[in-house]
Design a protein around this motif. Sequence first.
Motif, mmCIF file in Angstrom:
data_model
loop_
_atom_site.group_PDB
_atom_site.id
_atom_site.type_symbol
_atom_site.label_atom_id
_atom_site.label_comp_id
_atom_site.label_asym_id
_atom_site.label_seq_id
_atom_site.Cartn_x
_atom_site.Cartn_y
_atom_site.Cartn_z
ATOM 1 N N SER A 545 0.769 -0.758 -0.226
ATOM 2 C CA SER A 545 -0.246 -0.436 -0.324
ATOM 3 C C SER A 545 1.466 1.249 0.146
ATOM 4 O O SER A 545 1.779 0.848 0.494
ATOM 5 N N SER A 546 -0.311 2.590 -0.634
ATOM 6 C CA SER A 546 1.069 3.549 -0.740
ATOM 7 C C SER A 546 0.497 4.841 0.263
ATOM 8 O O SER A 546 -0.631 4.140 0.377
ATOM 9 N N SER A 547 1.806 5.145 0.649
ATOM 10 C CA SER A 547 1.046 6.633 2.028
ATOM 11 C C SER A 547 -0.003 7.777 0.432
ATOM 12 O O SER A 547 0.433 7.773 -0.576
ATOM 13 N N LEU A 548 -0.641 8.807 1.085
ATOM 14 C CA LEU A 548 -0.806 9.240 0.744
ATOM 15 C C LEU A 548 0.367 10.526 -0.570
ATOM 16 O O LEU A 548 0.420 10.890 -0.835
ATOM 17 N N VAL A 549 1.794 10.500 0.655
ATOM 18 C CA VAL A 549 2.648 11.102 0.107
ATOM 19 C C VAL A 549 3.328 10.784 -1.012
ATOM 20 O O VAL A 549 3.650 11.648 -2.212
ATOM 21 N N GLN A 550 3.318 9.579 -0.811
ATOM 22 C CA GLN A 550 3.202 8.773 -2.195
ATOM 23 C C GLN A 550 2.074 8.945 -3.440
ATOM 24 O O GLN A 550 2.791 8.477 -4.620
ATOM 25 N N LYS A 551 1.153 9.124 -2.799
ATOM 26 C CA LYS A 551 0.143 8.875 -3.784
ATOM 27 C C LYS A 551 0.371 10.788 -4.859
ATOM 28 O O LYS A 551 0.673 10.060 -6.034
ATOM 29 N N GLN A 552 0.911 11.552 -4.137
ATOM 30 C CA GLN A 552 0.918 13.026 -4.124
ATOM 31 C C GLN A 552 2.214 12.665 -4.877
ATOM 32 O O GLN A 552 2.384 13.749 -5.903
ATOM 33 N N LYS A 555 1.947 11.339 -8.370
ATOM 34 C CA LYS A 555 1.146 12.676 -9.338
ATOM 35 C C LYS A 555 1.794 13.960 -9.617
ATOM 36 O O LYS A 555 2.068 14.061 -11.377
ATOM 37 N N ASP A 604 -6.217 4.140 -6.660
ATOM 38 C CA ASP A 604 -7.329 5.346 -6.639
ATOM 39 C C ASP A 604 -7.187 5.308 -4.945
ATOM 40 O O ASP A 604 -6.885 6.072 -3.864
ATOM 41 N N GLY A 606 -4.988 3.665 -2.633
ATOM 42 C CA GLY A 606 -3.870 3.697 -1.971
ATOM 43 C C GLY A 606 -2.861 2.378 -2.448
ATOM 44 O O GLY A 606 -1.748 1.829 -1.164
ATOM 45 N N ASN A 673 7.904 17.605 3.091
ATOM 46 C CA ASN A 673 6.948 17.799 4.527
ATOM 47 C C ASN A 673 6.914 19.643 4.968
ATOM 48 O O ASN A 673 6.248 19.615 6.028
#
Length: 698
Positions: A545-552, A555, A604, A606, A673
Amino acid sequence: MFRLHLASACVRRSVYSGPGNRDLVLDQLKVCFSEDQVFEVVGRNKAKLAVNHVGCAVGMLWQFQKEKPQLLRTVGAVKSHPQFLTLRVLAENKISLMDDCLLVDMLYDVLRLNVEPHDSLVQHLVSEASVRLDSFPLSSLSKFAICLNDQQLQLSPLMGRITDILSRKLSTINDARILTVLMISVSPMVSPRLRDRLLDRADHLLDSMDPVKYNNPRRVVQFLRNIRFGRRPLLEKCNRILLRSVPRMDAENLSIIMGLYQSLQFNNCEFRLAAKQRLTELIDSSTDPAAFTKLFVALCPMASAEIREWLESTALLLADEFNPQQALILAEGLEEIQCRNLNLINKIASIIQKNLRVYKSMETLLEHTMATLQRMTAQVSWSSVPDLAHLLTKTNHLCAPLLDRIATVTLKDIDKIHPSATYATLLPFAVLNYDSPTADELFDVCIEHLKPHIRSFDPHMLVLLAYALVVADCFPEEVFREIFNVDFLAKLDAHLETMPDLLNMRIRLRLMEVNRAVCLECPEYQVPWFHARYCQQLQKKGSFSSSLVQKQIHKILAEVLGGADRARASVLTPYFYTIDFECVLDRYNRPVAYSEPNSLQITDGGKVQWRAEPTETVMNELPPGAQRVAVDFLDSKAFCKNSRHMKGETGMRKRHLEIMGYRVVQIPHYEWNSMELSTQDAWVGYLKKKIFTEVSSS
């Protein structure tokens, strides 16, 4: 039975002169069955209380508490009772009238009733005891030593005097309990010569002691752990006695013994299996939060899937009753077993969240501890090196003065350090990625020290040692030749079959990582890569699973590179490293589009999903002059706790990716961050600089 024993003790303390001189106060105390009754007798007879009455009353108060379960004890209520204050005042006024045994018993009892060490009664009792110390019977001497330990006076001049008395009277001690209690108390102060005499005497007394009294061999094991000395024959003798006593042990004692064995790197399959069976038997009786917490931590790592599921379900039911400390202990246990019960994890996390103020003070405590240790750097000796090294490793705390002191002391006294302790000594230098000329010399000296003893290491410990060495970029050929041969690997397999599942998995993972490191960094050793199938199985079992940061980042990276087809997410490399993101730059530093779709995709939600079953990746050829770029996001686990210093495992990963032809771009969490990167344009500019400027300059 307890009250008969207590009554007889009170009688022995009284002066009895026949029927005409009956001690009526003592008679009243002897028939008391609760603290309130004792206080009632004290209140009615204040003016008549003699020294033996005071000693008997205080002793009964502690014994009444002692026979209660921990959760039902009311020490606070006893301590705050007005008549307990009366007893304290009377005791302080009558100290000079106490005999030696009563003096020490009084000190022992009031400390267990939570009278503070700085209280005037405790101070005067200790002062009087110091005057009489040489006349104490050995039973009182051992009890007084416990009292000094309770007051954190292990290194006091008084303990030094006790050590001297023990040395002089050692040959006269015939009670294993007295000897082993004294051994534990004086362990920080024993010389090598006294250490050997103590162990010889303990060895002799264990042969003649009642095997039911398993605390005696447990204390011998604890002494060996305290002094970091592995006398194997004595350890095995203690284990045989303890093994016979397992059916009578509770979860706390079993947990303590297994912890001592782990510290001594003593792996006994028979004891572990017996402990597992006994802990399983204790399940039905461990219903309160305190007992259940001890059972959970001891049993869960080696329990079957069915029992582990039951333990997790029960923990969830009891969760609201856990105090902050129990919740923290459970959280550490859940991490150790890699628990995937989200309901339980969230519940324990919520308890911890509610008690952050309590835990904040414990962090504060760690900071104070490190500050104190730095002030005491000059006092670090060879005997304290393994414990100090373990503390630094466990806390992920990088402290250069302490590490330098560990290195200096170890280099000076390497001959005094047991070869098995070299793993604990070297581990913080590897894990915390601490490099200095002294540290480099330390590895060389420790390796030379352990080489003659390589075959005496337990197989799993040699694998762990090898892992610490490869993390530190250290590859002594003798160690790896020993590990990568058929006989050793067969022995390791048999050894691992007797170990708890989680430890088994951990050792197998470390062996894979050692195999990978040797193949990549020392091809001249000609060690084959034989973990491909193992890694494929791990990939199948694992959930990515990927973190929100990795998804960001994913993109924004597509925007920086000019399209989603110019970056791949969660790329599997040869030797089974998973890279967060990969891109290819041509000779002109321009992104190259991939001709095939990504084998891993971030959804989507994550989740990271494989397009097909993973196999060992074979790199496609690159255009002339092109280079692969690995982009890794580094969260807080990649750094030491108290600094932005990158840990050894992250450094090793970078080395290996570079050997495989990657240019490695690392994105530390504190940069991504930061306040400076709080807009889309800032993040785009940051990634452009990282990928195009830093890569081209390298």
